[in-house]
Design an enzyme around this catalytic site. Structure first.
Site, short mmCIF file in Angstrom:
data_model
loop_
_atom_site.label_atom_id
_atom_site.label_comp_id
_atom_site.label_asym_id
_atom_site.label_seq_id
_atom_site.Cartn_x
_atom_site.Cartn_y
_atom_site.Cartn_z
N HIS A 40 0.84 -1.19 0.00
CA HIS A 40 0.00 0.00 0.00
C HIS A 40 0.87 1.24 0.00
O HIS A 40 1.04 1.91 1.01
CB HIS A 40 -0.93 -0.03 1.22
CG HIS A 40 -2.03 -1.02 1.08
ND1 HIS A 40 -2.53 -1.74 2.11
CD2 HIS A 40 -2.72 -1.43 -0.02
CE1 HIS A 40 -3.49 -2.54 1.68
NE2 HIS A 40 -3.62 -2.36 0.39
N HIS A 72 0.42 -9.81 1.74
CA HIS A 72 -0.76 -10.07 2.55
C HIS A 72 -1.33 -11.47 2.34
O HIS A 72 -2.09 -11.96 3.15
CB HIS A 72 -1.90 -9.09 2.20
CG HIS A 72 -1.48 -7.66 2.20
ND1 HIS A 72 -0.77 -7.10 3.23
CD2 HIS A 72 -1.70 -6.66 1.31
CE1 HIS A 72 -0.56 -5.82 2.95
NE2 HIS A 72 -1.11 -5.54 1.80
N HIS A 123 -9.05 -5.18 5.61
CA HIS A 123 -7.66 -5.31 5.17
C HIS A 123 -7.46 -6.65 4.46
O HIS A 123 -7.93 -7.68 4.94
CB HIS A 123 -6.71 -5.20 6.37
CG HIS A 123 -5.29 -4.97 5.96
ND1 HIS A 123 -4.47 -6.00 5.55
CD2 HIS A 123 -4.55 -3.83 5.86
CE1 HIS A 123 -3.28 -5.51 5.23
NE2 HIS A 123 -3.30 -4.19 5.41
N GLU A 125 -5.06 -8.68 4.28
CA GLU A 125 -4.43 -9.75 5.07
C GLU A 125 -5.48 -10.45 5.93
O GLU A 125 -5.50 -11.69 6.05
CB GLU A 125 -3.32 -9.16 5.96
CG GLU A 125 -2.59 -10.23 6.76
CD GLU A 125 -1.64 -9.66 7.81
OE1 GLU A 125 -0.99 -8.64 7.54
OE2 GLU A 125 -1.58 -10.23 8.91
N CYS A 192 3.80 -9.06 13.87
CA CYS A 192 5.13 -9.25 13.31
C CYS A 192 6.15 -8.41 14.07
O CYS A 192 5.87 -7.29 14.49
CB CYS A 192 5.07 -8.85 11.84
SG CYS A 192 6.62 -8.48 11.15
N SER A 220 -1.75 2.45 3.97
CA SER A 220 -0.90 1.46 4.64
C SER A 220 -1.29 1.32 6.11
O SER A 220 -1.16 2.28 6.89
CB SER A 220 0.57 1.88 4.50
OG SER A 220 1.33 1.25 5.48
N SER A 221 -1.74 0.14 6.47
CA SER A 221 -2.19 -0.11 7.84
C SER A 221 -1.08 0.14 8.84
O SER A 221 -1.25 0.83 9.84
CB SER A 221 -2.68 -1.55 7.93
OG SER A 221 -2.73 -1.98 9.25
N ASN A 222 0.11 -0.41 8.54
CA ASN A 222 1.18 -0.28 9.54
C ASN A 222 1.66 1.16 9.69
O ASN A 222 2.05 1.59 10.75
CB ASN A 222 2.32 -1.26 9.23
CG ASN A 222 3.11 -0.84 8.01
OD1 ASN A 222 3.97 0.00 8.11
ND2 ASN A 222 2.80 -1.42 6.86
N SER A 263 5.93 -0.33 4.43
CA SER A 263 5.71 -0.36 2.98
C SER A 263 6.26 0.88 2.30
O SER A 263 6.01 1.12 1.12
CB SER A 263 4.20 -0.48 2.70
OG SER A 263 3.52 0.49 3.47
S1 SF4 Z 1 5.20 -6.24 8.33
FE1 SF4 Z 1 6.49 -7.02 6.72
S2 SF4 Z 1 7.65 -8.69 7.64
FE2 SF4 Z 1 5.91 -8.20 8.97
S3 SF4 Z 1 4.33 -9.59 8.35
FE3 SF4 Z 1 4.00 -7.73 7.23
S4 SF4 Z 1 5.11 -8.05 5.34
FE4 SF4 Z 1 5.84 -9.57 6.74
#
Ligand code: SF4
Length: 675
Positions: A40, A72, A123, A125, A192, A220-222, A263
């Site tokens: 993303h 994902h 999402h 994933e 993760c 981007s979720s993260n 990402s």
């Molecule tokens: S953040 Fe990156 S390393 Fe962690 S699960 Fe998602 S894709 Fe994999």
């Protein structure tokens, strides 16, 4: 203004790996499509599009292409459907950490557990994970409150897992609430490590700065989680790239922290850093300037200017603004003695980086050096990801290896062990040479670039081997170089790959050890006997690449000929005699003498030169029968002289019969014959 980058920021291993796999596929000749955007991030999507990689949202849109499953992952039924399609090559780049969570969902569901997923329902994933639970899982969104949990109807056993990019604190809190309603709750923290590391590093940095900039896409979720973490601590803005940074945010800021989602590509983060660094010169005091057609210039902008005047110390550019942009001499990389006048000519158009704007005289100062360096770094970063081969000049030899000039003031270090595939005792010979290499490690913050020529050479050797094996034809005769001699044969290099000449195929002659007839580094003609590409195995023959001496023998010799030859081997039943190199005949023990011979060694020795008569030549079976006794003058025929007195002539004496033999010193044998 101090600018700090979080200890863990940007691409995680999963994304890095997926991007690498995708880029590798671009060279395959088949259209490459990712199922959904690979990550993303619009910058990455654009970058991939430029490389010819598109994204498709629906599996049914895919046709005759290589399809990449992104980090994902997807539900198992979709994966299976794709694998069943003949026109699709499916490459599963699902992150291994995500795969692990998918397996947990599948295995525990099969064991009869209820599956509870902590994550964003929409999402991809989580949607894939839902598929792996056979669409039976319940999804708990991070901001869902107690009543939503209480409404869950759970059996006695449940597994609680998380989307990999969620916040750990929220997950553990929800786990606590769930335990109250499900005594046999199995909690598996599947967040993760990369996510946790980025969140911890961002929180740590945020607590010591006046402002945090989180670089990454809003999709981007993260990245959004990082923003949330930072916002709870300090003033925070999320930006997609340098263009989103507002100079107003920086007014009065003494320390700014930067982090980036998993990402976010490093080049986007760098652009933000450069923008902040360059803006630093005038923070809070400068204005942006508008060109006549209305364009605004800001430090960090990349503009195109046309050279209007080249002086000794500066170059002036027309940028469509009322005053020219000024490129000072020290903002240009000048090699050796090259001057500005030699480097630039009037009318030439080049890209420049806006360095600063001087409000008092509305002068725009630009830099070519920083732009070149920035672009070179980007090229190097891309080279790490794509494995592209780069070039540079060997600048210096140091004790541990070689320093390579990567241009634009960047140096790479090639450790001694990565210079070549062979051991090289002294690298001085390489000074000044242009080397090709792969960039294997890069840390821009520390100005560190590690390069390897060995990796590239290994790749070249592997490619050459493959090509050689593919092009070799059984039966053809080629030239090779003897590389190694062993007891069982010789290894011959036939173009980057060694083939084996078995000892029996070394020569038409009998060979005790290959070193008797071959030398290492010697060039030899070989016939290709067998090629097994998958095992990279090649069988060769030197013998069969040479004329068959039996043809010569067939023309040169005939039955009845008396030949001279060397005894090569003695066996119980006779001896082998070499007529010409590669052609041997057999003297059977019965053909050694006119009398009984117990063992051939009584008559002849190995290495001895003898005369023999050819009894028979069998060209079909390559056999020659020889006789020693028939090569000698025929003994007199005494068959009519009976010592027993049974002959017609009763008056003949023993002396008459054996007299010649006694004279020839053959008494013993004659006696034996008599017996
Ligand atoms: S953040 Fe990156 S390393 Fe962690 S699960 Fe998602 S894709 Fe994999």
């Amino acid at each position: 203004m101090e600018i700090c980058l979080a200890e863990h920021a940007g691409f995680c291993k999963g994304v890095e790996n997926a991007l690498k796999i995708t880029l590798q596929e671009t060279g395959s000749g088949k259209k490459t499509i990712t199922l959904g955007p690979l990550v993303h991030n619009d910058h990455v999507t654009r970058f991939l599009r430029e490389k010819g990689v598109d994204a498709a949202d629906n599996p049914d849109e895919l046709e005759n292409c290589t399809v990449i499953i992104r980090t994902h992952g997807v539900a198992p039924d979709i994966l299976e459907r794709l694998f069943q399609r003949d026109d699709l090559e499916v490459i599963d780049a699902t992150c291994p950490f995500v795969k692990r969570v998918q397996m947990l969902a599948r295995n525990y569901e099969q064991k009869g557990y209820d599956i509870l997923i902590y994550g964003d329902r929409q999402h991809p994933e989580v949607q894939a994970l839902f598929g792996w639970s056979r669409r039976k899982a319940s999804v708990i969104e991070p901001d869902e409150t107690g009543p939503a949990i209480n409404n869950l109807s759970l059996s006695s056993r449940a597994l609680f897992i998380s989307q990999t990019t969620q916040q750990e604190a929220g997950f553990l809190k929800t786990a606590g609430e769930l335990k109250k309603i499900c005594p046999e709750l199995k909690v598996m923290n599947t967040i993760c490590k990369a996510t946790a590391l980025r969140q911890d590093a961002a929180a740590k940095l945020a607590s010591g700065v006046d402002l945090m900039l989180v670089v990454g896409d809003v999709k981007s979720s993260n990245t959004c989680k990082l923003t949330k973490v930072c916002r709870e601590i300090t003033k925070t803005h999320q930006v997609a790239g340098a263009q989103d940074v507002s100079r107003e945010w920086l007014v009065g800021i003494k320390k700014v922290g930067v982090t980036a989602g998993a990402s976010t590509p490093s080049w986007t983060t760098k652009e933000v850093m450069v923008m902040l660094e360059d803006g630093n010169l005038e923070t809070g005091t400068e204005e942006t300037f508008s060109a006549e057609e209305g364009r605004e210039y800001r430090p960090g902008d990349i503009i195109t200017g046309k050279v209007v005047l080249v002086e000794d110390e500066q170059v002036l550019f027309d940028i469509g603004y009322k005053s020219e942009a000024v490129l000072p001499r020290n903002e240009v990389f000048l090699e050796g003695e090259v001057t500005l006048k030699e480097k630039y000519f009037e009318g030439e158009e080049i890209d420049l980086l806006v360095l600063k704007i001087e409000p008092q005289d509305e002068k725009i100062i630009v830099s070519k050096k920083r732009l070149d360096r920035e672009r070179r770094w980007k090229e190097l970063e891309e080279a790490v990801e794509s494995g592209l081969t780069m070039k540079g000049i060997v600048k210096e030899v140091v004790s541990a290896g070689i320093i390579i000039d990567l241009s634009c003031g960047i140096e790479g270090f090639m450790p001694g062990s990565l210079v070549d595939v062979r051991y090289i005792p002294d690298f001085q010979q390489f000074l000044g040479q242009e080397f090709s290499f792969n960039v294997i490690e890069l840390n821009r913050d520390r100005d560190k670039v590690i390069v390897s020529r060995k990796q590239m050479l290994e790749k070249e050797i592997a490619e050459q081997k493959k090509e050689t094996v593919e092009n070799l034809k059984v039966g053809e005769i080629i030239t090779g170089t003897v590389k190694r001699l062993t007891d069982f044969g010789a290894f011959v290099d036939v173009g980057g790959i060694d083939g084996l000449v078995h000892i029996s195929e070394v020569s038409w002659q009998r060979v005790g050890h290959p070193q008797d007839v071959l030398k290492v580094s010697e060039q030899v003609d070989v016939k290709v006997l067998e090629v097994i590409p998958e095992r990279e195995r090649i069988s060769l023959s030197i013998r069969q690449a040479q004329p068959d001496p039996w043809f010569t023998a067939g023309k040169q010799f005939g039955a009845g000929d008396i030949i001279k030859g060397k005894v090569t081997r003695i066996v119980n039943f006779g001896a082998f005699v070499e007529l010409i190199p590669g052609v041997e005949g057999l003297v059977h023990i019965s053909q050694m003498a006119d009398f009984h011979v117990k063992h051939p060694s009584e008559i002849i020795q190995e290495g001895e030169e003898i005369e023999a008569k050819i009894l028979d030549i069998n060209m079909e079976n390559k056999r020659i029968s020889l006789s020693i006794k028939k090569a000698r003058p025929a003994p007199r025929d005494y068959s009519s002289h009976s010592p027993q007195g049974e002959s017609e002539n009763q008056n003949v004496t023993l002396g008459d019969v054996f007299g010649d033999l006694f004279n020839n010193g053959q008494t013993d044998n004659a006696d034996k014959d008599q017996q």
